[in-house]
Every structure is written in C-alpha cells, then in structure tokens.
Design a protein around this motif. Structure first.
Motif, short mmCIF file in Angstrom:
data_model
loop_
_atom_site.label_atom_id
_atom_site.label_comp_id
_atom_site.label_asym_id
_atom_site.label_seq_id
_atom_site.Cartn_x
_atom_site.Cartn_y
_atom_site.Cartn_z
N LEU A 97 -16.49 15.43 -4.34
CA LEU A 97 -15.28 15.11 -3.59
C LEU A 97 -14.32 16.30 -3.60
O LEU A 97 -13.78 16.68 -2.57
CB LEU A 97 -14.60 13.87 -4.19
N ARG A 98 -14.13 16.89 -4.78
CA ARG A 98 -13.23 18.03 -4.87
C ARG A 98 -13.74 19.18 -4.01
O ARG A 98 -13.00 19.80 -3.25
CB ARG A 98 -13.10 18.49 -6.32
N SER A 99 -15.02 19.44 -4.10
CA SER A 99 -15.61 20.51 -3.33
C SER A 99 -15.43 20.26 -1.83
O SER A 99 -15.05 21.15 -1.07
CB SER A 99 -17.09 20.63 -3.68
N LEU A 100 -15.67 19.00 -1.42
CA LEU A 100 -15.53 18.66 0.00
C LEU A 100 -14.11 18.90 0.48
O LEU A 100 -13.88 19.54 1.51
CB LEU A 100 -15.92 17.20 0.22
N ILE A 101 -13.14 18.40 -0.30
CA ILE A 101 -11.75 18.50 0.16
C ILE A 101 -11.26 19.93 0.10
O ILE A 101 -10.64 20.43 1.04
CB ILE A 101 -10.85 17.54 -0.66
N VAL A 102 -11.55 20.62 -1.00
CA VAL A 102 -11.01 21.98 -1.15
C VAL A 102 -11.77 22.97 -0.27
O VAL A 102 -11.18 23.72 0.49
CB VAL A 102 -11.04 22.41 -2.64
N GLU A 103 -13.09 22.97 -0.39
CA GLU A 103 -13.86 24.01 0.31
C GLU A 103 -14.20 23.62 1.75
O GLU A 103 -14.44 24.48 2.59
CB GLU A 103 -15.14 24.32 -0.47
N GLY A 104 -14.25 22.33 2.01
CA GLY A 104 -14.56 21.91 3.37
C GLY A 104 -13.32 21.70 4.20
O GLY A 104 -13.02 22.47 5.12
N VAL A 105 -12.50 20.69 3.84
CA VAL A 105 -11.38 20.29 4.69
C VAL A 105 -10.24 21.29 4.63
O VAL A 105 -9.79 21.79 5.67
CB VAL A 105 -10.89 18.88 4.29
N ILE A 106 -9.77 21.60 3.42
CA ILE A 106 -8.58 22.46 3.34
C ILE A 106 -8.91 23.88 3.81
O ILE A 106 -8.15 24.49 4.58
CB ILE A 106 -7.98 22.46 1.92
N ALA A 107 -10.05 24.40 3.39
CA ALA A 107 -10.43 25.74 3.84
C ALA A 107 -10.63 25.76 5.35
O ALA A 107 -10.25 26.71 6.03
CB ALA A 107 -11.70 26.20 3.12
N GLY A 108 -11.19 24.69 5.90
CA GLY A 108 -11.40 24.61 7.34
C GLY A 108 -10.09 24.55 8.09
O GLY A 108 -9.89 25.27 9.07
N ALA A 109 -9.17 23.71 7.60
CA ALA A 109 -7.85 23.63 8.23
C ALA A 109 -7.15 24.98 8.13
O ALA A 109 -6.41 25.39 9.02
CB ALA A 109 -7.02 22.55 7.57
N GLY A 110 -7.41 25.68 7.01
CA GLY A 110 -6.80 27.00 6.83
C GLY A 110 -7.21 27.96 7.92
O GLY A 110 -6.37 28.66 8.49
N THR A 111 -8.50 27.96 8.27
CA THR A 111 -8.94 28.90 9.31
C THR A 111 -8.29 28.57 10.66
O THR A 111 -8.11 29.44 11.48
CB THR A 111 -10.47 28.89 9.51
N VAL A 112 -7.91 27.29 10.86
CA VAL A 112 -7.24 26.91 12.10
C VAL A 112 -5.80 27.39 12.10
O VAL A 112 -5.33 28.06 13.02
CB VAL A 112 -7.27 25.38 12.30
N ILE A 113 -5.10 27.04 11.01
CA ILE A 113 -3.66 27.30 10.96
C ILE A 113 -3.34 28.79 10.97
O ILE A 113 -2.35 29.22 11.54
CB ILE A 113 -3.05 26.59 9.73
N VAL A 114 -4.26 29.57 10.39
CA VAL A 114 -4.03 31.01 10.33
C VAL A 114 -3.87 31.63 11.72
O VAL A 114 -3.16 32.61 11.90
CB VAL A 114 -5.19 31.66 9.54
N PHE A 115 -4.48 31.05 12.74
CA PHE A 115 -4.36 31.59 14.10
C PHE A 115 -2.99 31.35 14.71
O PHE A 115 -2.61 31.99 15.68
CB PHE A 115 -5.39 30.93 15.03
N LEU A 116 -2.27 30.37 14.16
CA LEU A 116 -1.06 29.91 14.83
C LEU A 116 -0.02 31.00 15.10
O LEU A 116 0.49 31.09 16.21
CB LEU A 116 -0.45 28.74 14.04
N PRO A 117 0.30 31.88 14.12
CA PRO A 117 1.29 32.92 14.41
C PRO A 117 0.91 33.79 15.61
O PRO A 117 1.73 34.06 16.48
CB PRO A 117 1.34 33.74 13.12
N GLN A 118 -0.38 34.19 15.66
CA GLN A 118 -0.82 35.01 16.79
C GLN A 118 -0.67 34.27 18.10
O GLN A 118 -0.20 34.83 19.09
CB GLN A 118 -2.30 35.38 16.60
N ILE A 119 -1.06 33.00 18.10
CA ILE A 119 -1.00 32.23 19.34
C ILE A 119 0.45 32.07 19.79
O ILE A 119 0.77 32.27 20.97
CB ILE A 119 -1.67 30.86 19.14
#
Lengths: 612, 98
Positions: free
Chosen positions: A267-289
């Motif tokens: 569960l920890r791996s899923l949330i930290v490495e899957g969901v949060i890391a995945g959301a991170g790759t999305v949010i990181v684009f926001l300033p450029q956009i």
C-alpha cells in the motif's frame, strides 16, 4: 423563477468581435468547457442570473466569418444556429456580437444570421473605441432598420454588459423578417452604414497603422518578433524552473511524509511510488503551461499573434505549414505538452494535426538529462576547430536532427494532401488584453490539463508502478528487484528486437519506467545498475559505469533513439485530450517508434563500421 | 490588374473576385471578408521573405493573404483620390447604391 427552464442563448460573432471577453464578463467563473461530441471543437457554456432573477444558459459558439463553414468549428456554429446540431437544441435567442469598430465586416455576418429568421439581438461591442475612430453610430436608427433590438457593450470593462442583461429580462423579441432570398448583403451593409454611421470628427485612428509600420516591417518586425520569442522562450525554459523545482521537491516531501505514516508494504509503495510520484510528474508541468499560456493568450488578445503568423508564414510554408504553427513548435522545445496544448491557436484542422504530430520531434528539456549523461560518458570534452566544444556540437546535432526530421515528416504529410490551405486571415486591431478575461482563460487551461491529462498520466504511472513492482523478487534473491518484475521480464523479451540496434537488457528494462517521463530513464538505468537512486547521484556514478560497459555504438544508438522515441505518456495523453482521438495517439506512437528504430539501427551500424 | 501586383502603400478599387475553380472556397471567403466590387483596398505591408504574404487594408480592417490568394482579386489602380476609409461615400465606382 427557479423552476422554469433557463433561457438558452448563444453568443455568435466574427473572430475578434470581443465575444470571448464578453462571455467571460457575462458568466465569470461559472463556465464549463468541454468538447462537442465527435469533433475537436471546444464547447464553452456558462450560466448567469439576470438582475430580475431569470436563469440564463449562455453558449459561446466558435467565432466565424460566415455560415458557409470552412472548418469544423465554423460548422458547429452554423449547425447550432440553424438548430440542426445533434444533441444541441436551437438556442432560444441568438446574441449576435459585432465589433462596433468594424461594422463593415461584422454587420454582413449579422445580416446572414438575421436571414435565419430566429429571435435575435445584436450587441455592438467595443462601443468605447468607436468614438476614438471619430465615428458616431445612430443606434435607434440601426435598430429600426434591422428590426431587432440593438444594444451596446464594452466586453473588457466591468459592468460593460449591463445593457445585455437588461434585454434578457424582457420577453424574447419576435423573429425578424428576413430579406428576400439572394439579397446582396454587402449592398445592405453599405445602405445601413450610410444611414446610421456618421463621422463626428476628422480624427482617423492611427494606432494600427503606426504599430503595423514597425511590427510588419521586414527588418524591424523580425527584430521585434525575435525579442518577443526570446523572452517567451526564456520565460518558459528558465523562469518556470524554480517553480518546477519547488513543486518537485514539495511532491517528494509529501511522498516521504506519507511514507512515514503508512506501514512498510504494498500500500505504501503504491501510494508513494505510484500515485504521488505520478501526480508529481503532472503537477511539475504546471508552471511551464501557465507561463506559456499567459504569453500566448496575451499575444493573441492584443492582436499580435496573427501578425507573428504573417511574418513567419513564408518560412513555415516551406514545410507545408502556416505561420500559426511556429509558436507551438517553438514551445515544444521546452516541453511538447504545453506546445501541443497551444496548437488551438491554429484554425486550420489539418495544419493543427500536422503540428501536433511533429511537436514531439522538437527536443524537449526532459531529454536533456539523458543527453547530458550519455554525452558526458562517451564523448571526449575536447575542442573542435579551436572554438567549438565537442559536447556542445553533439548536442547541437541531436537538436538539429529533430528539427530536420520534423521538416521531412511535415513535407511527407503535406504530399498526401493536395488542397490549397490559405493563410487568408484578419489582422485584428491592437488592443490591451482584459485582465479578468486572461485570468479566466488561464484558469481554464490549468483545469483542463490537471483534470483531463492528469487523470490519464496518474493512471498510467500506477500501471507502470505495478509492472515494475510485481512480482517481488524471491527471498534471498540477488540483483536489482526490477529485474524480477514484469517490467524486467518485458525488458528481456524486448531484447531480441532491440539487440539489432545495440541495446542490452539493462537498457530495455530502463526504457519501461522511462515511458512515464523521459528523464526517468536515467534513474531507471541507475536502478538496473544498482547505483544511487536520485538523479544527481545517478549521473555522477552512472557515467563511468556506462562508459566501461557500453560500446560507443550502443551509446550513440540510444542517443538517436531519444531524438525520436515517444517515451512520454504525458505527450500521448495530451494528444489524446487535444484531438479527442486515440487514432492520432497510435499514429504518432507508431511513426515515432518506427523513426526511432530506424535512426538507432543506422547509427549503431554506421558507428560500428567506423569504430571497427 | 490584380491585387498581388499592387505596390506598397498604393490603393486600388476592387473590380471583382475571380474564382480559380467553380466552387473556390478562398474566393468565397474573400468576398465574405468584404473584397467586393467598389471597395478601395490599400497595400500596407509585405512579408519579410520574398515579399510574401502581403497585408492589405479595407476600411479599418486589415487582412493578411498570400500572393496566390491576392491574385484572385481584380482591381483598378487608384491614384490620389482621398477617400474616407470607412464611409468612402465619394467613391466614384460605387454604383450599386443607386
């Protein structure tokens, strides 16, 4: 009044009639942006309540010059106005928006709308600018001649739409009687202009003429354009960086914090490495956009963007595109995601499709970590001809390969299409963009990106996580755990195909998590070679390791692969969102993979021949 | 004379738009843009590469078009007549109003 169905009105008008600013003024943040079913045309709807409490649903139809549609968005406007659009009932009231400063052009389309014989009102927008032109419009006279209510508005001024709200509280006006079939609308426009428009002073507007003398000048105009593009590129590339770093470290800290809350395990791996890391790759684009869109919206609203397209048209025409494609392609050097999102400023659907297809060939900033690692490890840092650095030269070749391939692909796509794609466009009057409208538009872009693109990226990154985590290595196993996972097995399965282009199994395995985002391939390699986990660690420890293990041909082959390979879910997700079609996603994936394989194959074998 | 042959800063009066095919969408769009008989048109700029595209002015409205598109517009050159850019009621070629 709440139980009666809302009044449905549609804003219809020419491009540059200030219709969108008026729509933002009328509905504020109560807007919903979606797509019309089956087409890539944006459907903008909003709600408002009149002073007397009447609920009104407002549809902002795509701007068009005529009901003779020449593009999909114009066809939507035509069909909705005629009441034949499937799933979109005919509006109760057509609100025809005209720029009062440009009646000669806009009145013709308003008359065309009037010929539909549906209830309508006409809104003379930008009425404040008319006086500056030294003109006076006799509105009661115009209203009497047209037989429909005529009101005035100032779309960019708070409270500038009060007259429209007042008319909406009155009963729906009767449908106007159309002119006889085949009447000359141009002649009618002239008659109305002669009757209702008087010159009140001898002043002529000089602003457009004065600015255009510089902006459209072959030398000064190019200089202005270059300076603007330079600042924009700088803003997207480097001003966004601190915000991106901040968001990235914020997401990492969030991941660590959540990690401490949850017990060690799946569960920890899923949330930290899957969901949060995945959301991170999305949010990181926001300033450029956000930065890119602030620029593009401001340039568009001010009237400059069509002029930039004018200046660059000949250049882009050599690739079979129009000047409109330049800015999206330039932005793609920072990141293809905002680049592809900005292709909405290209009206021609075919040009837009070609631009979307070649945007991933512009070397984006996410490829730099991979290039830097491989060039640092394999290319000696010596100077060439005394001035150039060999590292820089190789980097330049990689960028140039992308651009040249894009030109070739665009030419090939153009060959299949023999129709004439015109430039023909209006150069609208210069104006100062309205701040409220800019903010609303910017917020729309951010929301679309986060909700539509974000969900796809997070889902895919969770899938990637699952592939790289399951099954877990058996107890007492040696070697990196990714090697035991499904991703590892897929990597090994890929090997026979990729051995032809010089890839070893480590590269194949690293390519799989690298699908989420290109720069992840670096940490993917680090994982496979079991060195430091963070990107900077990886780079310093990996470089000597790679130069010891790989041949020069393998390294160059991987570089060539990265010029083309569509290893970026975010790009594919945004193509899906912007075109509404999976077909184009598959087309771009397939052709980019094909090009990547071909380029790597040639690079690998030619380098082997040379190095022996 | 065609619009693509008109030099910078000179004006002409549109005679008609000549479609190159029976249903020429560009010719139709030109007419919708107000390239109709009797309208004065002025060349305001040429593109930086080979003088293509060109920018023209009709009334207060400016348009960008490629030379191949401008070649559809047949004009009569006009020299020295002062016209009001919006109303141009003094235009001698305006016969439709009668």
């Amino acid at each position: 009044m709440t139980d009666t169905p809302p009044l449905r009105i549609a804003l219809v008008g020419n491009p540059n009639s200030g219709k969108t600013a008026l729509f933002n003024q009328l509905t504020g943040s109560r807007q919903k942006v979606a797509n019309y079913a089956g087409v890539t045309v944006e459907r903008k709807a909003g709600r408002l309540t009149t002073p007397a409490g009447r609920a009104v649903q407002v549809l902002d139809l795509p701007g068009t010059y005529s009901l003779n549609a020449t593009s999909p968005d114009e066809a939507v406007t035509r069909d909705v106005c005629r009441g034949v659009y499937k799933g979109e009932p005919a509006p109760d009231l057509i609100v025809s928006v005209l720029a009062a400063t440009n009646l000669r052009l806009h009145l013709r389309f308003a008359l065309e709308l009037r010929q539909l014989g549906r209830p309508m009102i006409m809104v003379l927008n930008m009425i404040d600018a008319v006086r500056r032109q030294g003109l006076e419009i006799d509105i009661p006279r115009l209203q009497a001649e047209l037989g429909v209510p005529v009101v005035t508005a100032i779309g960019v001024k708070r409270g500038g739409a009060a007259d429209i709200l007042r008319v909406l509280d009155e009963p729906i006006p009767p449908a106007p009687a159309p002119l006889p079939e085949g009447a000359d609308l141009h002649a009618e426009v002239r008659r109305l202009m002669a009757l209702c428009v008087q010159r009140s002073s001898e002043r002529h507007p000089q602003l457009d003429a004065t600015l255009d003398r510089w902006v459209l000048h072959p030398v000064w105009g190019m200089l202005i354009l270059l300076v603007l593009l330079f600042i924009m590129f700088q803003a997207v590339f480097s001003w966004a960086q601190p915000f991106m770093d901040l968001l990235q470290s914020g997401m990492e800290q969030l991941g660590q914090f959540v990690g401490t809350l949850l017990p060690e395990g799946i569960l920890r791996s899923l949330i930290v490495e899957g969901v949060i890391a995945g959301a991170g790759t999305v949010i990181v684009f926001l300033p450029q956009i956000l930065i890119l869109f602030l620029w593009i919206l401001a340039l568009e609203e001010s009237g400059y963007l069509p002029r930039a397209a004018f200046m660059l048209d000949k250049l882009m025409a050599s690739a079979g595109l129009s000047g409109r494609s330049f800015i999206p392609l330039l932005s793609s050097f920072a990141c293809a995601v905002p680049g592809i999102m900005s292709t909405r400023t290209i009206q021609n659907p075919r040009d837009r499709m070609v631009t979307i297809l070649i945007a991933p060939l512009m070397t984006c900033s996410a490829r730099l970590p991979v290039y830097a690692l491989l060039i640092g490890a394999f290319v000696p840092a010596r100077s060439v001809l005394g001035v150039f650095n060999l590292h820089g030269l190789v980097l330049f070749v990689l960028y140039a390969a992308g651009v040249l391939s894009a030109l070739v692909v665009a030419r090939v796509l153009k060959k299949r299409d023999t129709g004439e794609h015109p430039l023909l466009m209006e150069l609208p009057s210069y104006r100062i963009p309205g701040l409220q409208s800019l903010c609303i538009e910017l917020w729309q872009r951010a929301r679309i990106f986060l909700s539509r693109v974000g969900t796809i990226i997070v889902t895919l990154s969770v899938i990637m996580w699952a592939l790289s985590s399951f099954p877990a290595p058996p107890v007492g196993a040696t070697g990196p755990s990714i090697d035991w996972s499904l991703a590892g097995r897929i990597g090994h399965l890929m090997l026979p195909l990729f051995a032809f282009i010089g890839f070893n199994w480590q590269i194949c395995v690293a390519l799989i998590p690298g699908l989420a985002a290109r720069e992840v391939a670096v940490s993917g390699l680090a994982t496979v070679y079991s060195v430091g986990a963070s990107e900077s660690d990886a780079a310093t420890q990996l470089a000597p390791l790679l130069s010891a293990h790989w041949s020069l041909a393998t390294a160059f082959s991987l570089l060539a692969w990265y010029v083309y390979a569509p290893q970026c879910f975010s790009t594919l997700a945004v193509i899906r969102r912007e075109t509404g079609s999976w077909r184009l996603v598959w087309v771009s994936m397939a052709y980019l993979f094909g090009l990547a394989y071909l380029a790597s194959f040639l690079t690998y074998h030619i380098t082997r021949l040379i190095t022996g | 004379m065609r619009l693509n042959e008109l030099p910078l800063n000179l004006s002409g009066v549109i005679d008609h738009v000549a479609p190159v095919t029976p249903a020429d969408p560009i010719a139709r769009r030109l007419e919708e843009f107000g390239f109709v008989p009797g309208e004065p048109v002025k060349v305001v700029a040429f593109g930086p590469f080979g003088g293509d595209p060109m920018a023209v002015e009709i009334g207060f409205t400016r348009f960008a078009l490629r030379r191949s598109e401008a070649a559809r517009v047949v004009i009569q050159p006009l020299q020295g007549t002062a016209l009001d850019p919006v109303l141009h009621n003094s235009a001698p070629t305006q016969t439709e109003d009668a």
